[in-house]
Design a protein around this motif. Structure first.
Motif: not given
Length: 122
Positions: A71-94
């Motif tokens: 029931g918690g939340a996870t926040v990414l702070r200071g993530a580079d766009p390339r790192d966000l892209f990797v998470l997006e490609i993995c289908g997990a950015l949400e």
């Protein structure tokens, strides 16, 4: 290097260097410690991450998934766009909240081009 800090409601992971296959041996221990702390908010500070591959992304995804299941939340702070892209490609950015307001501090002695004074005569 991964450091863990806690407050009453938050666990913060500060990651420096590469988050990749070469670092995977430490992931299970860190994940167990983070999950064991049982805080509602997990903040992952990625300001000093120099590289992240799919192994590093899988580690972050497992942390976010464990937090969500409690029931918690996870926040990414200071993530580079390339790192966000990797998470997006993995289908997990949400699985993550992105702290778009956070500004990483620059290393002592380094100069970011955005910090240089502008010269009107150029």
């Amino acid at each position: 290097m991964i450091e863990i800090a806690t407050s009453a409601a938050t666990t913060t992971l500060v990651i420096a260097g590469d988050l990749d296959l070469a670092e995977r041996d430490q992931f299970p221990e860190i994940a167990a410690r983070v999950v064991g702390l049982r805080r509602q908010l997990l903040v992952i500070d990625m300001c000093d991450v120099t590289f992240m591959d799919s192994t590093g992304a899988a580690f972050l995804i497992s942390l976010a998934d464990a937090s969500r299941k409690r029931g918690g939340a996870t926040v990414l702070r200071g993530a580079d766009p390339r790192d966000l892209f990797v998470l997006e490609i993995c289908g997990a950015l949400e699985l993550f909240r992105i702290d778009a307001e956070h500004r990483c501090s620059t290393a002592a002695g380094s100069t970011d081009e955005a910090d240089l004074p502008t010269d009107a005569s150029r």
